[in-house]
Design a protein around this motif. Structure first.
Motif, PDB file in Angstrom:
ATOM      1  N   MET A   1       0.836  -1.203   0.000  1.00  0.00           N
ATOM      2  CA  MET A   1       0.000   0.000   0.000  1.00  0.00           C
ATOM      3  C   MET A   1       0.870   1.251   0.000  1.00  0.00           C
ATOM      4  O   MET A   1       1.849   1.331   0.726  1.00  0.00           O
ATOM      5  CB  MET A   1      -0.914   0.023   1.236  1.00  0.00           C
ATOM      6  CG  MET A   1      -2.077  -0.951   1.197  1.00  0.00           C
ATOM      7  SD  MET A   1      -3.242  -0.668   2.559  1.00  0.00           S
ATOM      8  CE  MET A   1      -2.284  -1.342   3.918  1.00  0.00           C
ATOM      9  N   ARG A   2       0.480   2.201  -0.824  1.00  0.00           N
ATOM     10  CA  ARG A   2       1.142   3.502  -0.861  1.00  0.00           C
ATOM     11  C   ARG A   2       0.439   4.424   0.130  1.00  0.00           C
ATOM     12  O   ARG A   2      -0.780   4.583   0.090  1.00  0.00           O
ATOM     13  CB  ARG A   2       1.096   4.086  -2.264  1.00  0.00           C
ATOM     14  CG  ARG A   2       1.817   3.227  -3.310  1.00  0.00           C
ATOM     15  CD  ARG A   2       1.418   3.589  -4.728  1.00  0.00           C
ATOM     16  NE  ARG A   2       1.734   4.977  -5.061  1.00  0.00           N
ATOM     17  CZ  ARG A   2       0.828   5.951  -5.169  1.00  0.00           C
ATOM     18  NH1 ARG A   2      -0.461   5.699  -4.948  1.00  0.00           N
ATOM     19  NH2 ARG A   2       1.185   7.163  -5.499  1.00  0.00           N
ATOM     20  N   ALA A   3       1.200   5.044   0.999  1.00  0.00           N
ATOM     21  CA  ALA A   3       0.608   5.867   2.054  1.00  0.00           C
ATOM     22  C   ALA A   3       1.205   7.273   2.046  1.00  0.00           C
ATOM     23  O   ALA A   3       2.354   7.486   1.641  1.00  0.00           O
ATOM     24  CB  ALA A   3       0.825   5.231   3.424  1.00  0.00           C
ATOM     25  N   PRO A  49      -3.566   8.276  -2.535  1.00  0.00           N
ATOM     26  CA  PRO A  49      -2.827   7.054  -2.202  1.00  0.00           C
ATOM     27  C   PRO A  49      -3.785   5.948  -1.761  1.00  0.00           C
ATOM     28  O   PRO A  49      -5.009   6.132  -1.730  1.00  0.00           O
ATOM     29  CB  PRO A  49      -1.925   7.505  -1.053  1.00  0.00           C
ATOM     30  CG  PRO A  49      -2.727   8.575  -0.376  1.00  0.00           C
ATOM     31  CD  PRO A  49      -3.461   9.299  -1.474  1.00  0.00           C
ATOM     32  N   ASP A  50      -3.227   4.827  -1.385  1.00  0.00           N
ATOM     33  CA  ASP A  50      -4.043   3.720  -0.883  1.00  0.00           C
ATOM     34  C   ASP A  50      -4.474   3.952   0.562  1.00  0.00           C
ATOM     35  O   ASP A  50      -5.472   3.390   1.020  1.00  0.00           O
ATOM     36  CB  ASP A  50      -3.260   2.404  -0.964  1.00  0.00           C
ATOM     37  CG  ASP A  50      -2.826   2.089  -2.380  1.00  0.00           C
ATOM     38  OD1 ASP A  50      -3.676   2.153  -3.288  1.00  0.00           O
ATOM     39  OD2 ASP A  50      -1.633   1.807  -2.588  1.00  0.00           O
ATOM     40  N   LEU A  51      -3.722   4.789   1.280  1.00  0.00           N
ATOM     41  CA  LEU A  51      -3.989   5.012   2.696  1.00  0.00           C
ATOM     42  C   LEU A  51      -3.448   6.381   3.104  1.00  0.00           C
ATOM     43  O   LEU A  51      -2.358   6.771   2.681  1.00  0.00           O
ATOM     44  CB  LEU A  51      -3.318   3.910   3.539  1.00  0.00           C
ATOM     45  CG  LEU A  51      -3.388   4.007   5.059  1.00  0.00           C
ATOM     46  CD1 LEU A  51      -4.840   4.016   5.548  1.00  0.00           C
ATOM     47  CD2 LEU A  51      -2.623   2.846   5.695  1.00  0.00           C
ATOM     48  N   LEU A  52      -4.236   7.086   3.923  1.00  0.00           N
ATOM     49  CA  LEU A  52      -3.831   8.397   4.425  1.00  0.00           C
ATOM     50  C   LEU A  52      -3.715   8.361   5.941  1.00  0.00           C
ATOM     51  O   LEU A  52      -4.597   7.830   6.624  1.00  0.00           O
ATOM     52  CB  LEU A  52      -4.868   9.460   4.038  1.00  0.00           C
ATOM     53  CG  LEU A  52      -4.667  10.247   2.751  1.00  0.00           C
ATOM     54  CD1 LEU A  52      -5.885  11.131   2.499  1.00  0.00           C
ATOM     55  CD2 LEU A  52      -3.406  11.083   2.800  1.00  0.00           C
ATOM     56  N   PHE A  53      -2.636   8.948   6.459  1.00  0.00           N
ATOM     57  CA  PHE A  53      -2.508   9.207   7.886  1.00  0.00           C
ATOM     58  C   PHE A  53      -2.597  10.725   8.052  1.00  0.00           C
ATOM     59  O   PHE A  53      -1.760  11.457   7.517  1.00  0.00           O
ATOM     60  CB  PHE A  53      -1.167   8.703   8.421  1.00  0.00           C
ATOM     61  CG  PHE A  53      -1.011   7.205   8.353  1.00  0.00           C
ATOM     62  CD1 PHE A  53      -1.368   6.407   9.435  1.00  0.00           C
ATOM     63  CD2 PHE A  53      -0.505   6.603   7.211  1.00  0.00           C
ATOM     64  CE1 PHE A  53      -1.218   5.019   9.376  1.00  0.00           C
ATOM     65  CE2 PHE A  53      -0.352   5.229   7.138  1.00  0.00           C
ATOM     66  CZ  PHE A  53      -0.713   4.437   8.226  1.00  0.00           C
ATOM     67  N   MET A  54      -3.607  11.182   8.800  1.00  0.00           N
ATOM     68  CA  MET A  54      -3.851  12.621   8.847  1.00  0.00           C
ATOM     69  C   MET A  54      -3.998  13.126  10.278  1.00  0.00           C
ATOM     70  O   MET A  54      -4.756  12.570  11.079  1.00  0.00           O
ATOM     71  CB  MET A  54      -5.136  12.977   8.084  1.00  0.00           C
ATOM     72  CG  MET A  54      -5.119  12.622   6.622  1.00  0.00           C
ATOM     73  SD  MET A  54      -6.685  13.014   5.778  1.00  0.00           S
ATOM     74  CE  MET A  54      -6.579  14.797   5.752  1.00  0.00           C
ATOM     75  N   ASP A  55      -3.273  14.190  10.573  1.00  0.00           N
ATOM     76  CA  ASP A  55      -3.561  14.950  11.773  1.00  0.00           C
ATOM     77  C   ASP A  55      -4.833  15.743  11.499  1.00  0.00           C
ATOM     78  O   ASP A  55      -5.164  16.019  10.340  1.00  0.00           O
ATOM     79  CB  ASP A  55      -2.386  15.891  12.086  1.00  0.00           C
ATOM     80  CG  ASP A  55      -2.512  16.565  13.437  1.00  0.00           C
ATOM     81  OD1 ASP A  55      -3.435  16.209  14.203  1.00  0.00           O
ATOM     82  OD2 ASP A  55      -1.696  17.460  13.729  1.00  0.00           O
ATOM     83  N   ILE A  56      -5.568  16.118  12.547  1.00  0.00           N
ATOM     84  CA  ILE A  56      -6.802  16.874  12.341  1.00  0.00           C
ATOM     85  C   ILE A  56      -6.531  18.372  12.313  1.00  0.00           C
ATOM     86  O   ILE A  56      -6.907  19.078  11.392  1.00  0.00           O
ATOM     87  CB  ILE A  56      -7.839  16.525  13.430  1.00  0.00           C
ATOM     88  CG1 ILE A  56      -8.333  15.094  13.221  1.00  0.00           C
ATOM     89  CG2 ILE A  56      -9.015  17.496  13.396  1.00  0.00           C
ATOM     90  CD1 ILE A  56      -9.326  14.621  14.262  1.00  0.00           C
ATOM     91  N   ARG A  57      -5.835  18.855  13.344  1.00  0.00           N
ATOM     92  CA  ARG A  57      -5.538  20.292  13.417  1.00  0.00           C
ATOM     93  C   ARG A  57      -4.123  20.537  12.909  1.00  0.00           C
ATOM     94  O   ARG A  57      -3.147  20.131  13.530  1.00  0.00           O
ATOM     95  CB  ARG A  57      -5.690  20.796  14.853  1.00  0.00           C
ATOM     96  CG  ARG A  57      -7.122  20.747  15.352  1.00  0.00           C
ATOM     97  CD  ARG A  57      -7.259  21.469  16.686  1.00  0.00           C
ATOM     98  NE  ARG A  57      -8.608  21.384  17.201  1.00  0.00           N
ATOM     99  CZ  ARG A  57      -9.608  22.182  16.839  1.00  0.00           C
ATOM    100  NH1 ARG A  57      -9.390  23.138  15.968  1.00  0.00           N
ATOM    101  NH2 ARG A  57     -10.804  22.031  17.353  1.00  0.00           N
ATOM    102  N   LEU A  58      -4.029  21.240  11.770  1.00  0.00           N
ATOM    103  CA  LEU A  58      -2.741  21.607  11.206  1.00  0.00           C
ATOM    104  C   LEU A  58      -2.479  23.086  11.471  1.00  0.00           C
ATOM    105  O   LEU A  58      -3.380  23.822  11.887  1.00  0.00           O
ATOM    106  CB  LEU A  58      -2.720  21.315   9.704  1.00  0.00           C
ATOM    107  CG  LEU A  58      -3.025  19.856   9.318  1.00  0.00           C
ATOM    108  CD1 LEU A  58      -3.179  19.738   7.808  1.00  0.00           C
ATOM    109  CD2 LEU A  58      -1.930  18.927   9.822  1.00  0.00           C
TER     110      LEU A  58
END
Length: 256
Positions: A1-3, A49-58
């Motif tokens: 998976m591409r992240a 991408p296949d998967l996202l890792f995201m912070d909520i507050r940037l």
């Protein structure tokens, strides 16, 4: 998976990338984006991408703004400082939520969940839009936090307003410190129980022993190995350590 990782704290982003490599060798982090601005530029020129890792507050806004501008049908794992109880009811298919600092075991479970859903083709991206609407509507997302605590005062019980509490501290006994310097014994089994009922905008879990009120902070000074030491206001005159792992979260929490 591409992240892809969207996180404005470089130390946290690098640690997340390393942890992903440690628990999921089939996940390749192809990009780390430090802001909404850079994320917008990236998604304008690249497929999701296949998967996202995201912070909520940037630093320049909420990551949810990306869903208003781009069609992102990939699963998302949010890495957030929001309290777990506030979002527990909003867990949806293909999406998970990791509380910072992220633990490797939690990260592995989240990736395994996404991998399983993709293999079984039961990921429903429409559910993600419900979560976006939830966080975008302040009336729906309003959480009721504990307003007062009943403490032991001599042979009596007495209510103490939460806003009057400067510090929760767990030692051999459990203590509540007020802004006027009073210290009371309070009966709780773990700081996690207290943390869940406090407003995360006002209170911060500094370490295993302490939860501090933002209004109790006099100053912050760096210590060895990227740690921080928080000096509380008089009449408390207490020093609270912030670990290296929590230092970036603390800086983000206090500077908003």
């Amino acid at each position: 998976m591409r992240a892809v990782i969207i996180e404005d704290e470089s130390l946290i982003a690098e640690e997340m990338k390393a942890n992903i490599a440690a628990v999921a060798d089939d996940v390749q982090v192809i990009e780390m984006l430090p802001s909404l601005k850079t994320a917008r530029r990236w998604f304008m020129n690249n497929a999701a991408p296949d998967l996202l890792f995201m912070d909520i507050r940037l630093s320049d806004g909420l990551s949810f703004e990306l869903f208003d501008e781009f069609t992102l049908n990939c699963p998302v794992i949010f890495c957030t400082a929001y309290e777990e109880y506030a979002i527990r009811a909003f867990k949806v298919n293909g999406v998970d939520y990791l509380l910072k600092p992220v633990q490797e075991e939690d990260l592995k479970k989240a990736i395994d969940k996404v991998r399983s859903m993709q293999e079984n083709k039961n990921f429903v991206p429409g559910d993600l839009q419900q979560l976006v609407q939830y966080f975008s509507n302040p009336l729906l997302s309003k959480v009721q936090y504990k307003e007062r605590f009943v403490i032991n005062s001599g042979n009596k019980w007495a209510p103490v307003e939460t806003r009057a509490i400067a510090l929760f501290y767990k030692d051999n006994l459990n203590y509540v410190y007020t802004f006027n310097g009073d210290r009371f014994i309070y009966d709780f089994s773990a700081l996690e129980d207290i943390e869940e009922v406090l407003d995360p905008a006002i209170f911060f879990r500094a370490n295993r022993q302490a939860i501090i009120n933002i209004h109790s902070i006099q100053s912050v000074k760096p210590h060895g190995n990227q740690k921080l030491v928080v000096q509380l206001k008089q009449p408390l005159k207490l020093e609270i350590d912030i670990s290296r792992e929590k230092a970036p979260l603390f800086k983000k929490w206090i500077d908003r």
